[in-house]
Design an enzyme around this catalytic site. Structure first.
Site, short mmCIF file in Angstrom:
data_model
loop_
_atom_site.label_atom_id
_atom_site.label_comp_id
_atom_site.label_asym_id
_atom_site.label_seq_id
_atom_site.Cartn_x
_atom_site.Cartn_y
_atom_site.Cartn_z
N ASP A 1 0.91 -1.24 0.21
CA ASP A 1 0.11 0.03 0.20
C ASP A 1 0.95 1.34 0.05
OD1 ASP A 1 -2.33 1.80 0.52
OD2 ASP A 1 -3.42 -0.11 1.06
N HIS B 1 -3.84 6.37 2.98
CA HIS B 1 -4.39 5.28 2.40
C HIS B 1 -3.88 4.04 3.23
CE1 HIS B 1 -5.60 2.02 -0.41
NE2 HIS B 1 -6.84 2.95 -0.80
N SER C 1 -11.17 -0.60 -1.25
CA SER C 1 -10.00 -0.61 -0.61
C SER C 1 -10.14 -0.84 0.91
CB SER C 1 -9.28 0.89 -0.60
OG SER C 1 -8.50 0.85 -1.80
#
Length: 816
Positions: free
Chosen positions: A163, A236, A598
């Site tokens: 990620d 994220h 996600s």
């Protein structure tokens, strides 16, 4: 800058100068990678692992064979090209045999023709596929106690995150609770922060590395915002890691309000960070493949991938065969469970970006929590909206002033002042003590304006609160509630915004030039801080990618159901990186509430860690089967799951969901720990699936897997997966499945249900299975009528000890 970094940059610059229009290519070459090398090279003994077995990274055999492969990569490049005209970025040795190299298209052609080279593919981009859910999923009462409570949930399981990195100082990742002991099975590295010289690891975070060579070579990497370290410059990566494995009971505080306590699904699991995604451009497959290769070599148990291709790589004809999916096939062979976000291209069909049977593809659901608010006007009308904000003072109304009516100077209209992003263009004397009315401009859609900035503008001008009115809306625009510190509301319904504007205009007294003489419109903003819990949950989120799955880039349907499973992915509270800028509404914050598949994938990664903890010897396929066969097709009210969809007017509506929306159903963690039966599959089964899928060249399969097609299962629909899909059913077809009993002896009665256009029969009608034993059964599908659409059904296996095993069936009938 260190000497090594300086040398690396100098080489990079010189190679760029020599190569000119160079690009990154991923090259695979002849010869087995570590995971499948069975011997045969003089001086090197076999390193292959049996299916579902970890690579022994301490073995001298593995180390020396991996070095041998790397030398061959270097030798091949050295023979073909002059030094300085190319730059090798990575050698892939463990899961695939090949390398990533920065060369010109002409050099790529030379490589393609070189003996021993199997494939040369230009690198392509990937993107991020962007609390309350532990309670919603029943973890605190139904799952964690079985493993010793939340302080043991996920103990000694390592989840790898490919990620955007991690913010290691967040309380979700601290190790101050019960200290973590060493974990010898994991051998990952911990990079040191180049600024603070502190390690990124702390016991909870057990590994932290970054991969950016392809991004640097492509000229996309900016060290000032992307950070040449595992530090999350985006937000994220911290968010996904916290959803799967964040510490339990972390207060989510913003603007003086606590929105509850955050927890990961497996709060005691370890976090291993492999940063390969970056803020402005996403990432490159060459970096992602290097990250996955390293993660498996290091010994992770679970991989969480909230990443997928921007679009299918057109150079590869088959969705299942490219460097990314082939690397993940080897990861699964090494016993690693892979959860991947299904994609955010919904609600349209064939929008999935996760295709292969060895991957668990996760769709996104809306859970039961909704945030609502309202604005009451002076004429008594109540306008609904969204806004995570406190209310204005009770039993009082406040004057409303529109941004365009309180400008300091009319010449500032060029700044689009109505969206309230710039307090310096508005008259503080007119705004102070009043409610500021702002307009939702296109800048909010592009991300150059934010609700957070509106609230900061209102606060700095002394406004009591703000209203943001949406006057026109593009189809598919999604409005999420944003936490703000002052009373504030977003009116998303255009007709309600018009009610507000009409009332304001009628009440506001102006002179003949249009300038306001007195503001008479009044209103009050409600309290939006408390969520409302709905029974109509879960629902498939509008953005969640849909099936049917495709087997090639002609968009031909595959005999494989995708997505596999549904998990919460809408408005998920979790950790955020204060320097993360992915979401303008959460810049500088420690938490964010965002949506995307996600967010769904790490829910499944964390729940898989809990299953792995209870059943350490289960294969990835068995874990996937346990999650799928115990999932639910009903919402909280006991009604069939619904999916958000567009109506003819492009407004949102709800329709009855199908397996193309949710796969097998919504995850049920408690049931997954004790599924009764599992559908197991291994590396050879996946090879059999590839070798029987029409249109895939056996030579192409050998290129990617180093295995010949000498194992056949007849048809791809015979893959022992916990779902059955036949995209082209002609007359009658029989498929076989094998179940393994992971509980006590039990007798299962098998029943079927199917849409009337296809007949569905299972044989035998009942089976008795001893502990650890396996039994085959067959399922026969027959075309009854041609509808030109898919028919949906299921096989239900009810056990005498209370286990229920359900597998979805999908088929489309053809005449011949």
């Amino acid at each position: 800058m260190g000497a090594l970094e300086f040398a690396f940059r100098t080489i990079l610059l010189s190679s760029l100068l020599i190569i000119g229009k160079a690009e990154v290519y991923i090259v695979t070459i002849e010869g087995e990678p570590v995971i499948s090398y069975k011997g045969g090279v003089n001086g090197f003994e076999a390193t292959a692992v049996d299916s579902d077995e970890k690579i022994d990274t301490t073995s001298e055999l593995v180390t020396s064979y991996a070095e041998h492969l790397e030398k061959k990569h270097d030798m091949l490049l050295g023979m073909l090209f002059d030094q300085g005209t190319y730059q090798k970025l990575y050698s892939y040795r463990h899961l695939i045999n090949g390398f990533a190299v920065h060369i010109s298209p002409e050099q790529a052609e030379t490589l393609r023709r070189a003996p021993g080279v199997k494939s040369v593919e230009r690198d392509w981009k990937v993107k991020r596929l962007t609390t309350h859910t532990p309670q919603f999923l029943g973890l605190p009462t139904g799952v964690w106690p079985t493993g010793g409570g939340h302080d043991k949930a996920g103990e000694d399981i390592v989840i790898g995150f490919v990620d955007s990195g991690i913010y290691p100082h967040h309380p979700s990742f601290s190790s101050h609770t019960e200290p973590y002991g060493p974990l010898p099975k994991y051998r990952g590295k911990c990079e040191v922060d180049p600024d603070t010289k502190r390690s990124f690891c702390n016991g909870k975070i057990i590994g932290a590395q970054h991969f950016a060579r392809a991004a640097i070579a492509a000229g996309a990497f900016n060290p000032s915002v992307d950070f040449a370290s595992p530090l999350d410059g985006d937000g994220h990566g911290s968010h996904t890691a916290a959803i799967a494995a964040g510490n339990n009971g972390i207060p989510v505080r913003m603007h003086g309000h606590e929105f509850g306590k955050a927890s990961g699904m497996a709060p005691r699991a370890r976090v291993a960070v492999y940063k390969a995604l970056y803020r402005l451009f996403g990432g490159f497959v060459a970096d992602v493949v290097a990250a996955i290769d390293q993660a498996v070599y290091d010994g992770v148990d679970i991989l969480s991938l909230s990443v997928g291709p921007n679009s299918p790589p057109t150079s590869t004809r088959t969705t299942f065969l490219n460097p990314f999916d082939a690397t993940l096939l080897s990861a699964v062979k090494a016993g690693v469970f892979v959860a991947q976000a299904a994609g955010n291209g919904g609600p349209f069909p064939k929008t999935l970006v996760s295709y292969s049977p060895w991957i668990t593809s996760v769709a996104a659901a809306i859970d039961d929590r909704r945030y609502k608010n309202h604005l009451v006007l002076g004429n008594g009308k109540m306008l609904p909206g969204i806004g995570l904000s406190p209310s204005t003072q009770p039993n009082r109304t406040f004057t409303m002033v529109a941004a365009n009516d309180v400008l300091l100077d009319s010449s500032v209209m060029k700044y689009s002042p109505s969206d309230c992003q710039r307090p310096d263009v508005l008259n503080k004397n007119l705004v102070q003590g009043n409610i500021l009315l702002c307009g939702y401009s296109f800048n909010f859609v592009t991300g150059t304006a934010s609700v957070k900035k509106v609230s900061e503008t209102a606060k700095s001008l002394g406004a009591i609160g703000f209203v943001l009115a949406v006057e026109n809306v593009s189809p598919g625009t999604k409005f999420d509630p944003v936490p703000v510190g002052v009373p504030g509301i977003l009116i998303t319904d255009v007709s309600r915004s018009m009610d507000l504007i009409d009332y304001y205009n009628v009440s506001t007294i102006r002179d003949w030039t249009g300038r306001v003489k007195s503001f008479k419109a009044v209103g009050s903003i409600g309290d939006g801080l408390m969520p409302i819990l709905h029974k109509s949950a879960p629902q498939v989120a509008l953005f969640s990618a849909r099936g049917p799955n495709i087997k090639d880039f002609g968009f031909q349907d595959a005999d494989l159901l995708k997505p596999d499973i549904l998990a919460p992915g809408s408005l998920i509270w979790a950790a955020w990186s204060p320097n993360g800028t992915d979401e303008p509404n959460y810049v500088g914050e420690g938490f964010a509430m965002i949506s995307g598949t996600s967010m769904a994938a790490p829910h499944i990664a964390g729940i898989a860690a809990l299953v792995k903890q209870k059943h350490p010897h289960w294969s990835p396929a068995s874990i996937k089967s346990a999650l799928m066969t115990t999932s639910s097709k009903l919402d909280r009210a006991g009604r069939p799951l619904q999916a958000q969809q567009y109506s003819e007017t492009e407004a949102m509506k709800l329709v009855t969901a199908t397996p193309f929306d949710y796969g097998s159903g919504h995850v049920n963690p408690r049931a997954a720990l004790d599924p009764g039966l599992v559908f197991d599959a291994g590396y050879n089964d996946y090879l059999g699936f590839l070798c029987t899928t029409p249109g895939i060249d056996a030579h192409e399969i050998k290129n990617y897997t180093n295995s010949p097609c000498n194992y056949s299962m007849g048809r791809p629909s015979n893959l022992n997966s916990p779902s059955i899909t036949i995209a082209h059913l002609v007359r009658t077809q029989t498929v076989t499945r094998t179940v393994t009993n992971v509980a006590q002896q039990e007798t299962y009665v098998i029943t079927t249900r199917m849409d009337p256009s296809v007949a569905l029969e299972a044989s035998p009608p009942a089976i008795t299975i001893n502990p650890g034993a396996s039994r085959k059964f067959t399922v026969t599908l027959t075309v009854r009528s041609l509808t030109g659409t898919y028919s949906f059904g299921e096989i239900l296996m009810k056990g005498s000890r209370g286990h229920k095993v359900r597998i979805p069936v999908v088929a489309m009938g053809y005449k011949r």
